[in-house]
Motif scaffolding. Structure first.
Motif, PDB file in Angstrom:
ATOM      1  N   GLU A 214       3.495 -18.170  -4.444  1.00 24.24           N
ATOM      2  CA  GLU A 214       3.977 -19.451  -3.928  1.00 24.24           C
ATOM      3  C   GLU A 214       3.047 -20.588  -4.344  1.00 24.24           C
ATOM      4  O   GLU A 214       3.497 -21.665  -4.707  1.00 24.24           O
ATOM      5  N   THR A 215       1.744 -20.316  -4.292  1.00 26.80           N
ATOM      6  CA  THR A 215       0.754 -21.352  -4.606  1.00 26.80           C
ATOM      7  C   THR A 215       0.184 -21.203  -6.014  1.00 26.80           C
ATOM      8  O   THR A 215      -0.466 -22.121  -6.504  1.00 26.80           O
ATOM      9  N   TYR A 216       0.402 -20.033  -6.628  1.00 27.66           N
ATOM     10  CA  TYR A 216      -0.183 -19.707  -7.933  1.00 27.66           C
ATOM     11  C   TYR A 216      -1.697 -19.865  -7.912  1.00 27.66           C
ATOM     12  O   TYR A 216      -2.305 -20.437  -8.801  1.00 27.66           O
ATOM     13  N   LYS A 217      -2.269 -19.326  -6.867  1.00 27.17           N
ATOM     14  CA  LYS A 217      -3.719 -19.296  -6.696  1.00 27.17           C
ATOM     15  C   LYS A 217      -4.174 -17.848  -6.593  1.00 27.17           C
ATOM     16  O   LYS A 217      -3.440 -16.979  -6.100  1.00 27.17           O
TER      17      LYS A 217
ATOM     18  N   VAL B  27      -5.917  -1.773  -1.659  1.00 29.91           N
ATOM     19  CA  VAL B  27      -4.724  -2.358  -2.276  1.00 29.91           C
ATOM     20  C   VAL B  27      -3.472  -1.521  -2.018  1.00 29.91           C
ATOM     21  O   VAL B  27      -2.391  -2.063  -1.826  1.00 29.91           O
ATOM     22  N   PHE B  28      -3.615  -0.219  -1.972  1.00 27.96           N
ATOM     23  CA  PHE B  28      -2.466   0.640  -1.663  1.00 27.96           C
ATOM     24  C   PHE B  28      -2.326   0.846  -0.155  1.00 27.96           C
ATOM     25  O   PHE B  28      -1.245   0.671   0.399  1.00 27.96           O
ATOM     26  N   GLU B  29      -3.411   1.204   0.493  1.00 25.13           N
ATOM     27  CA  GLU B  29      -3.369   1.534   1.925  1.00 25.13           C
ATOM     28  C   GLU B  29      -2.834   0.383   2.773  1.00 25.13           C
ATOM     29  O   GLU B  29      -2.174   0.619   3.776  1.00 25.13           O
ATOM     30  N   MET B  30      -3.109  -0.837   2.379  1.00 22.98           N
ATOM     31  CA  MET B  30      -2.637  -2.002   3.133  1.00 22.98           C
ATOM     32  C   MET B  30      -1.253  -2.476   2.675  1.00 22.98           C
ATOM     33  O   MET B  30      -0.764  -3.493   3.146  1.00 22.98           O
ATOM     34  N   GLY B  31      -0.631  -1.745   1.774  1.00 25.76           N
ATOM     35  CA  GLY B  31       0.750  -2.017   1.396  1.00 25.76           C
ATOM     36  C   GLY B  31       0.975  -3.306   0.627  1.00 25.76           C
ATOM     37  O   GLY B  31       1.990  -3.971   0.811  1.00 25.76           O
ATOM     38  N   TYR B  32       0.064  -3.645  -0.257  1.00 27.80           N
ATOM     39  CA  TYR B  32       0.248  -4.867  -1.046  1.00 27.80           C
ATOM     40  C   TYR B  32       1.549  -4.829  -1.841  1.00 27.80           C
ATOM     41  O   TYR B  32       2.122  -5.866  -2.143  1.00 27.80           O
ATOM     42  N   TYR B  33       2.033  -3.655  -2.185  1.00 29.96           N
ATOM     43  CA  TYR B  33       3.296  -3.525  -2.914  1.00 29.96           C
ATOM     44  C   TYR B  33       4.497  -3.935  -2.063  1.00 29.96           C
ATOM     45  O   TYR B  33       5.573  -4.193  -2.596  1.00 29.96           O
ATOM     46  N   LYS B  34       4.336  -4.049  -0.758  1.00 30.43           N
ATOM     47  CA  LYS B  34       5.417  -4.467   0.138  1.00 30.43           C
ATOM     48  C   LYS B  34       5.433  -5.978   0.365  1.00 30.43           C
ATOM     49  O   LYS B  34       6.393  -6.506   0.920  1.00 30.43           O
ATOM     50  N   ARG B  35       4.395  -6.647  -0.007  1.00 27.92           N
ATOM     51  CA  ARG B  35       4.248  -8.070   0.302  1.00 27.92           C
ATOM     52  C   ARG B  35       5.094  -8.930  -0.629  1.00 27.92           C
ATOM     53  O   ARG B  35       5.062  -8.768  -1.842  1.00 27.92           O
ATOM     54  N   ASP B  36       5.804  -9.861  -0.028  1.00 28.74           N
ATOM     55  CA  ASP B  36       6.544 -10.840  -0.826  1.00 28.74           C
ATOM     56  C   ASP B  36       5.557 -11.852  -1.402  1.00 28.74           C
ATOM     57  O   ASP B  36       4.517 -12.135  -0.809  1.00 28.74           O
ATOM     58  N   ASN B  37       5.889 -12.382  -2.536  1.00 25.94           N
ATOM     59  CA  ASN B  37       5.097 -13.446  -3.164  1.00 25.94           C
ATOM     60  C   ASN B  37       3.663 -13.038  -3.484  1.00 25.94           C
ATOM     61  O   ASN B  37       2.768 -13.872  -3.463  1.00 25.94           O
ATOM     62  N   THR B  38       3.461 -11.756  -3.762  1.00 20.83           N
ATOM     63  CA  THR B  38       2.142 -11.263  -4.147  1.00 20.83           C
ATOM     64  C   THR B  38       2.255 -10.519  -5.467  1.00 20.83           C
ATOM     65  O   THR B  38       3.081  -9.625  -5.610  1.00 20.83           O
ATOM     66  N   LEU B  39       1.434 -10.908  -6.421  1.00 18.46           N
ATOM     67  CA  LEU B  39       1.348 -10.234  -7.705  1.00 18.46           C
ATOM     68  C   LEU B  39      -0.028  -9.596  -7.802  1.00 18.46           C
ATOM     69  O   LEU B  39      -1.039 -10.257  -7.574  1.00 18.46           O
ATOM     70  N   ILE B  40      -0.061  -8.308  -8.101  1.00 16.97           N
ATOM     71  CA  ILE B  40      -1.324  -7.578  -8.215  1.00 16.97           C
ATOM     72  C   ILE B  40      -1.563  -7.220  -9.682  1.00 16.97           C
ATOM     73  O   ILE B  40      -0.705  -6.632 -10.337  1.00 16.97           O
ATOM     74  N   LEU B  41      -2.729  -7.597 -10.165  1.00 14.58           N
ATOM     75  CA  LEU B  41      -3.131  -7.356 -11.543  1.00 14.58           C
ATOM     76  C   LEU B  41      -4.356  -6.446 -11.571  1.00 14.58           C
ATOM     77  O   LEU B  41      -5.134  -6.414 -10.616  1.00 14.58           O
ATOM     78  N   SER B  42      -4.524  -5.750 -12.684  1.00 16.48           N
ATOM     79  CA  SER B  42      -5.702  -4.922 -12.884  1.00 16.48           C
ATOM     80  C   SER B  42      -6.435  -5.415 -14.120  1.00 16.48           C
ATOM     81  O   SER B  42      -5.849  -5.499 -15.201  1.00 16.48           O
ATOM     82  N   ALA B  43      -7.710  -5.762 -13.935  1.00 16.17           N
ATOM     83  CA  ALA B  43      -8.557  -6.167 -15.056  1.00 16.17           C
ATOM     84  C   ALA B  43      -9.312  -4.940 -15.540  1.00 16.17           C
ATOM     85  O   ALA B  43      -9.926  -4.226 -14.749  1.00 16.17           O
TER      86      ALA B  43
END
Length: 116
Positions: free
Chosen positions: A79-82, A47-63
């Motif tokens: 965008e799709t809310y999926k 999740v960090f190494e692939m730069g998910y924090y740089k992606r537009d339209n991506t929300l990352i949650l922690s359960a």
């Protein structure tokens, strides 16, 4: 990386108070690039190494369980809310996987309202 951190904070700020929970789980937004790094390290996934924090339209949650232990990391497409993916340690599915998916899907309206 400074501007990346600021950009992430600006993009995600409206989601920071989002909390989805039930009797077993608390699911919240990863609020900073530092938290993203901690999540990736603790969960042994990219999740960090692939730069998910740089992606537009991506929300990352922690359960997490009620004791605060990480269970799965969830990626939502804004965008799709999926749900794109939800993964535990080393990209595994956990005993809570189906419950997490159902809980997120049943509360997707909260994410949609925050995104508006």
């Amino acid at each position: 990386m400074g501007s990346t951190i600021e950009t992430y904070n600006q993009k995600m700020r409206k989601f920071f108070d989002l909390l989805i929970e039930n009797e077993h789980l608390n699911i919240g937004v990863i609020k900073s690039v530092q938290e993203m790094q901690e999540e990736g390290t603790a969960m042994h996934h990219c999740v960090f190494e692939m730069g998910y924090y740089k992606r537009d339209n991506t929300l990352i949650l922690s359960a997490r369980d009620k004791a605060g232990n990480r269970i799965e990391t969830i990626e939502i497409n804004l965008e799709t809310y999926k749900i794109v993916q939800s993964r535990g340690v080393c990209n595994s599915n956990t005993a809570y996987h189906e419950e997490i998916i159902e809980l997120i899907n049943n509360n997707m309206n909260k994410i949609i309202k925050k995104a508006a």
